[in-house]
Design an enzyme around this catalytic site. Structure first.
Site, PDB file in Angstrom:
ATOM      1  N   ALA A   1       4.311   3.553  25.141  1.00 55.37           N
ATOM      2  CA  ALA A   1       5.893   3.641  25.506  1.00 55.37           C
ATOM      3  C   ALA A   1       5.721   3.563  26.976  1.00 55.37           C
ATOM      4  CB  ALA A   1       6.306   4.968  25.149  1.00 55.37           C
TER       5      ALA A   1
ATOM      6  N   HIS B   1       5.936   2.664  30.997  1.00 52.40           N
ATOM      7  CA  HIS B   1       7.130   2.701  32.188  1.00 52.40           C
ATOM      8  C   HIS B   1       6.440   2.030  33.262  1.00 52.40           C
ATOM      9  CE1 HIS B   1       5.452   6.285  33.437  1.00 52.40           C
ATOM     10  NE2 HIS B   1       5.801   6.951  32.263  1.00 52.40           N
TER      11      HIS B   1
ATOM     12  N   HIS C   1       3.236   3.736  34.516  1.00 51.51           N
ATOM     13  CA  HIS C   1       1.946   3.146  34.024  1.00 51.51           C
ATOM     14  C   HIS C   1       1.703   1.671  34.630  1.00 51.51           C
ATOM     15  CE1 HIS C   1       3.150   5.461  30.268  1.00 51.51           C
ATOM     16  NE2 HIS C   1       1.991   5.905  30.591  1.00 51.51           N
TER      17      HIS C   1
ATOM     18  N   ASP D   1       0.841  14.440  36.213  1.00 52.76           N
ATOM     19  CA  ASP D   1       0.229  15.476  35.366  1.00 52.76           C
ATOM     20  C   ASP D   1      -0.937  16.020  36.135  1.00 52.76           C
ATOM     21  OD1 ASP D   1       1.538  14.860  32.588  1.00 52.76           O
ATOM     22  OD2 ASP D   1       0.663  12.957  32.834  1.00 52.76           O
TER      23      ASP D   1
ATOM     24  N   GLN E   1      -3.685  17.912  34.588  1.00 51.95           N
ATOM     25  CA  GLN E   1      -4.568  16.927  33.589  1.00 51.95           C
ATOM     26  C   GLN E   1      -5.503  16.219  34.586  1.00 51.95           C
ATOM     27  OE1 GLN E   1      -3.321  14.172  30.559  1.00 51.95           O
ATOM     28  NE2 GLN E   1      -3.488  12.681  32.109  1.00 51.95           N
TER      29      GLN E   1
ATOM     30  N   ARG F   1       8.226  10.026  27.506  1.00 52.92           N
ATOM     31  CA  ARG F   1       9.239  11.097  26.894  1.00 52.92           C
ATOM     32  C   ARG F   1      10.651  11.155  27.059  1.00 52.92           C
ATOM     33  NH1 ARG F   1       6.258  15.326  24.613  1.00 52.92           N
ATOM     34  NH2 ARG F   1       3.577  15.126  25.192  1.00 52.92           N
TER      35      ARG F   1
END
Length: 282
Positions: free
Chosen positions: A31, A33, A36, A150, A153, A187
């Protein structure tokens, strides 16, 4: 762009690369965007070859409905990656990544995975470490690219690399935002009209925290953020924390660190969104 789904085929392909080649790696769950895209473009600029993976990793979801509802747009993702010139797309199945079934390995990240996301999503970062370790072992890139949205992360991945993959450079990349300030996220595709209209308030409030940090204490800002969200009919605050930007240890006073980070997780309807902002206290 070469599309490969088999670990064996990918390993054979990568084994034929010249020693002079550098390989950049962008792991994703699809997914895609523009956030990315910015990671892949940075990899393309810094390396001879760039590889993007699309794999929705079941070990990092502690909510089965979240896993089930995660957006899947493989055809659109392939088209996008071809347009920007990505060299290789790796699209493995669960069996390819976890041939012996889902592993139960435990990682030690000290307190990094015990706070914020770690406290609210038990086992999440252990699952992230599992899949990133597996992908690093398969691909063996010189550089790997992760977004700062993130931020926890990113800290976990840096710790993992320091422990097990010292030869891989972890490259942090800035958060990209929509015109209204909402952090780009896969999301966001799950947001209905009502919640998409409300979601930009998340970043607006982080900007307010950044501004208020000049004249308010850490504890005052925690109370302020909680109060603001309690009055919001659309957005539900899961957590808000101010922490040291490197260690992610909870901040009690501004004097604890030269740079802090304000992090939060918010539910917009059934969609969970995260965001953060740096606080540099002069």
């Amino acid at each position: 762009m070469k599309i490969i789904s088999s670990v064996h085929v990918l390993s054979v392909f990568l084994s034929r690369l010249s020693k002079k080649d550098t390989l950049g790696f962008v792991p994703t769950m699809g997914a895609l965007h523009q956030g990315h895209v910015s990671l892949v473009k940075k990899s393309l600029h810094q390396n001879s070859l760039s590889l993007c993976s699309i794999f929705v990793n079941p070990t990092q979801f502690n909510n089965k409905s979240d896993l089930k509802n995660y957006p899947n747009r493989l055809e659109e993702d392939i088209k996008l990656l071809k347009e920007i010139g990505c060299d290789i797309l790796f699209t493995p199945s669960i069996k390819e990544i976890y041939p012996d079934g889902l592993p139960k390995k435990e990682y030690d990240f000290g307190r990094l995975d015990k706070v914020m996301e770690g406290a609210n999503r038990p086992g999440h970062f252990n699952g992230v470490a599992m899949v990133v370790s597996r992908l690093f072992e398969i691909i063996q890139p010189q550089r790997a690219y992760f977004g700062k949205k993130d931020i926890q992360q990113l800290a976990i991945i840096r710790c993992l690399a320091a422990q097990k993959f010292k030869n891989i450079e972890i490259v942090p990349c800035c958060t990209l935002r929509e015109k209204d300030g909402l952090a780009m996220s896969s999301r966001n595709l799950l947001l209905g009209k009502r919640y998409r209209a409300a979601a930009p308030r998340i970043y607006q409030r982080l900007l307010s925290v950044q501004k208020r940090s000049k004249n308010n204490s850490v504890s005052e800002l925690r109370v302020w953020m909680k109060d603001v969200f309690e009055k919001d009919r659309d957005l539900v605050l899961e957590y808000f924390e101010i922490a040291d930007a490197k260690s992610l240890n909870k901040s009690n006073n501004w004097s604890d660190s030269p740079i802090h980070v304000a992090c939060l997780a918010v539910h917009a309807g059934t969609t969970r969104l995260i965001d953060n902002i740096l606080l540099e206290i002069n």
